[in-house]
Write an enzyme that holds these catalytic residues in place. Structure first.
Site, PDB file in Angstrom:
ATOM      1  N   GLY A 117       0.810  -1.222   0.000  1.00 14.30           N
ATOM      2  CA  GLY A 117       0.000   0.000   0.000  1.00 14.30           C
ATOM      3  C   GLY A 117       0.841   1.269   0.000  1.00 14.30           C
ATOM      4  O   GLY A 117       0.351   2.339   0.340  1.00 14.30           O
ATOM      5  N   ALA A 118       2.117   1.175  -0.399  1.00 15.39           N
ATOM      6  CA  ALA A 118       3.022   2.326  -0.366  1.00 15.39           C
ATOM      7  C   ALA A 118       3.266   2.888  -1.757  1.00 15.39           C
ATOM      8  O   ALA A 118       4.163   3.701  -1.952  1.00 15.39           O
ATOM      9  CB  ALA A 118       4.350   1.926   0.274  1.00 15.39           C
ATOM     10  N   SER A 121       3.830  -0.992  -5.658  1.00 13.05           N
ATOM     11  CA  SER A 121       3.295  -2.110  -6.456  1.00 13.05           C
ATOM     12  C   SER A 121       3.485  -3.489  -5.849  1.00 13.05           C
ATOM     13  O   SER A 121       3.815  -4.451  -6.542  1.00 13.05           O
ATOM     14  CB  SER A 121       3.905  -2.116  -7.859  1.00 13.05           C
ATOM     15  OG  SER A 121       3.119  -1.355  -8.687  1.00 13.05           O
ATOM     16  N   GLU A 155      -6.021  -8.145 -11.701  1.00 12.65           N
ATOM     17  CA  GLU A 155      -6.259  -7.012 -10.792  1.00 12.65           C
ATOM     18  C   GLU A 155      -7.543  -6.271 -11.179  1.00 12.65           C
ATOM     19  O   GLU A 155      -8.333  -5.889 -10.324  1.00 12.65           O
ATOM     20  CB  GLU A 155      -5.046  -6.071 -10.782  1.00 12.65           C
ATOM     21  CG  GLU A 155      -5.218  -4.924  -9.794  1.00 12.65           C
ATOM     22  CD  GLU A 155      -3.961  -4.521  -9.034  1.00 12.65           C
ATOM     23  OE1 GLU A 155      -2.937  -5.223  -9.105  1.00 12.65           O
ATOM     24  OE2 GLU A 155      -4.022  -3.491  -8.339  1.00 12.65           O
ATOM     25  N   ASP A 167       2.020  -1.081 -13.775  1.00 15.76           N
ATOM     26  CA  ASP A 167       2.649  -1.795 -12.658  1.00 15.76           C
ATOM     27  C   ASP A 167       3.084  -3.198 -13.059  1.00 15.76           C
ATOM     28  O   ASP A 167       4.209  -3.626 -12.791  1.00 15.76           O
ATOM     29  CB  ASP A 167       1.685  -1.898 -11.464  1.00 15.76           C
ATOM     30  CG  ASP A 167       1.393  -0.547 -10.843  1.00 15.76           C
ATOM     31  OD1 ASP A 167       2.040   0.445 -11.242  1.00 15.76           O
ATOM     32  OD2 ASP A 167       0.508  -0.480  -9.965  1.00 15.76           O
ATOM     33  N   TYR A 219      -9.632   7.050  -8.029  1.00 13.48           N
ATOM     34  CA  TYR A 219      -8.900   6.510  -9.190  1.00 13.48           C
ATOM     35  C   TYR A 219      -9.874   6.235 -10.336  1.00 13.48           C
ATOM     36  O   TYR A 219      -9.645   6.640 -11.480  1.00 13.48           O
ATOM     37  CB  TYR A 219      -8.167   5.229  -8.782  1.00 13.48           C
ATOM     38  CG  TYR A 219      -7.225   4.693  -9.835  1.00 13.48           C
ATOM     39  CD1 TYR A 219      -5.865   4.964  -9.773  1.00 13.48           C
ATOM     40  CD2 TYR A 219      -7.696   3.929 -10.899  1.00 13.48           C
ATOM     41  CE1 TYR A 219      -4.990   4.480 -10.736  1.00 13.48           C
ATOM     42  CE2 TYR A 219      -6.832   3.440 -11.868  1.00 13.48           C
ATOM     43  CZ  TYR A 219      -5.484   3.722 -11.780  1.00 13.48           C
ATOM     44  OH  TYR A 219      -4.636   3.235 -12.742  1.00 13.48           O
TER      45      TYR A 219
END
Ligand code: ADP
Ligand code: MG
Length: 377
Positions: A117-118, A121, A155, A167, A219
């Site tokens: 979650g930073a 990826s 995803e 990603d 997003y």
């Protein structure tokens, strides 16, 4: 990994695969607009020990998650069936089957040094590790870009995150010592040498350790805004617009959409400019491009936040050549290009600024371009 796998599953894995995290040097939110990006893989990596199963069971376990082994039948996989962390890896098996590949079960054990979650990826690392392991375990021979696109489909359609291909392409296709110049529409890629150390520079990652919740819905809204603008302009994608077209776009579009368009158009131009500097070995010229990219994300795309803005300002104030937030936005990580002799001062300035503002201590480390996903044992 062998020992950990044995503790969980009582047997040996068939092999071990590695998939790195990534930072994107420039080209943010351009992927779903058919545009350009320039990521590198980082040394932080997700490892996967895996063993093929013949009974159609898919079992998953992660050192980063407390709780029992997740145990599913591959024939039961469908979007919505898995809602935990296991949706990302499970989705890859689903996507392979959807694409007509005859794959069955496996025992999977993950362990990772990619912060989750930073904005680095970890989700794509998890997916690509599974895609690469299945490619070997089931003899698919699919090749890196195909595996990346299957991971993206996992995803999007299985985990429900409407991300572009950046990603997964970065995790699957990056190489040591290079940045990956992606042209998403053309489906082409170029390895552009990127060796900051050789020029006396460092690429610093500042993980702010914040993730603001509004990120998820925002997003999708941004993506919808871009698609709406492109339809109003009669284009296949915003990729088809150049900076010279912006005045025309300004006359044609509702005012609220223009800043989105301006970010995408100028960001694509920044990727092109960055690539020509890197090809000529002018790594330091990346600095102003990073900083301009941050201003565009902050003022036009509006996905920055107080913590990422502060990290950028503090880094620049302490002598960084350039800095910007990287990743989807609303928190996550900032990258800064700094002279080796300034690296410590920049780190101290960022930590000090966070302390003064009452923010959590950020996590700082420098990275060099690392290898993409691969089998390691
Ligand atoms: P990012 O990709 O920027 O790290 P995401 O929100 O896209 O952030 O993905 C993070 C999610 O991916 C985590 O919340 C978790 O569900 C899953 N994840 C990533 N790495 C692991 C891991 N090693 N073990 C279990 N789950 C993981
Ligand atoms: Mg992710």
């Amino acid at each position: 990994m062998n020992e950990a796998f044995r503790r969980v599953y009582g047997t040996r894995p068939d092999g071990i695969w590695a998939a790195p995290g990534r930072v994107n040097l420039i080209g943010e939110h351009t992927d779903y607009n058919d545009g350009f990006a320039l990521p590198i893989a980082i040394p932080q990596t997700t490892l996967l020990a895996a063993r093929r199963r013949e009974d159609g069971r898919l079992r998953l376990h992660s050192s980063q998650v407390d709780g029992p082994v997740v145990d599913l039948a591959v024939t039961d996989l469908e979007p919505g069936a898995v809602t935990t962390w296991a949706a990302y890896p499970t989705g890859v098996v689903w996507a392979l089957r959807e694409a007509g590949h005859r794959v069955g079960g496996a025992d999977l054990h993950f362990d990772s040094t990619v912060p989750t979650g930073a904005g680095l990826s970890s989700s794509a690392a998890l997916e690509c590790a599974v895609a690469f392991a299945y490619d070997d375990l089931y003899g698919l021979g699919l090749g890196r870009p195909r595996l990346a696109l299957l991971a993206q489909r996992a995803e999007n359609a299985f985990a429900g995150v409407p991300c572009g291909a950046l990603d997964q392409m970065a995790v699957a296709c990056c190489t040591v010592g290079a940045a990956l110049h992606l042209d998403i529409r053309a489906g082409t890629q170029e390895q552009v040498p990127f060796a900051p150390e050789a020029r006396g520079l460092r690429l610093l990652v500042i993980d702010t350790r914040v993730k603001h919740d509004l990120g998820d819905g925002a997003y999708a809204a941004l993506r919808a805004g871009c698609e709406h603008a492109s339809a109003l302009l009669g284009l296949a994608a915003l990729r088809d617009l150049s900076p010279a077209d912006l005045p025309w776009a300004g006359r044609t579009l509702p005012a609220r959409l223009l800043p989105l368009v301006r970010h995408i158009v100028t960001e694509n131009a920044r990727v092109t400019e960055a690539v020509s500097h890197l090809r000529a070995g002018r790594v330091e010229e990346l600095g102003p491009i990073l900083t301009a990219g941050h201003a565009s994300l902050r003022d036009d795309y509006r996905i920055s936040c107080a913590e990422t803005d502060l990290a950028v300002e503090a880094a620049l104030g302490a002598g960084a050549l350039g800095a910007r937030m990287t990743g989807g936005g609303f928190g996550g990580s900032v990258i800064a290009l700094v002279g080796r002799d300034r690296a410590e001062a920049v780190g101290a300035a960022v930590s000090g600024a966070f302390r003064s503002a009452g923010y959590q201590e950020p996590h700082l480390f420098s990275v060099a371009p690392a290898a993409g996903a691969r089998r390691i044992a």
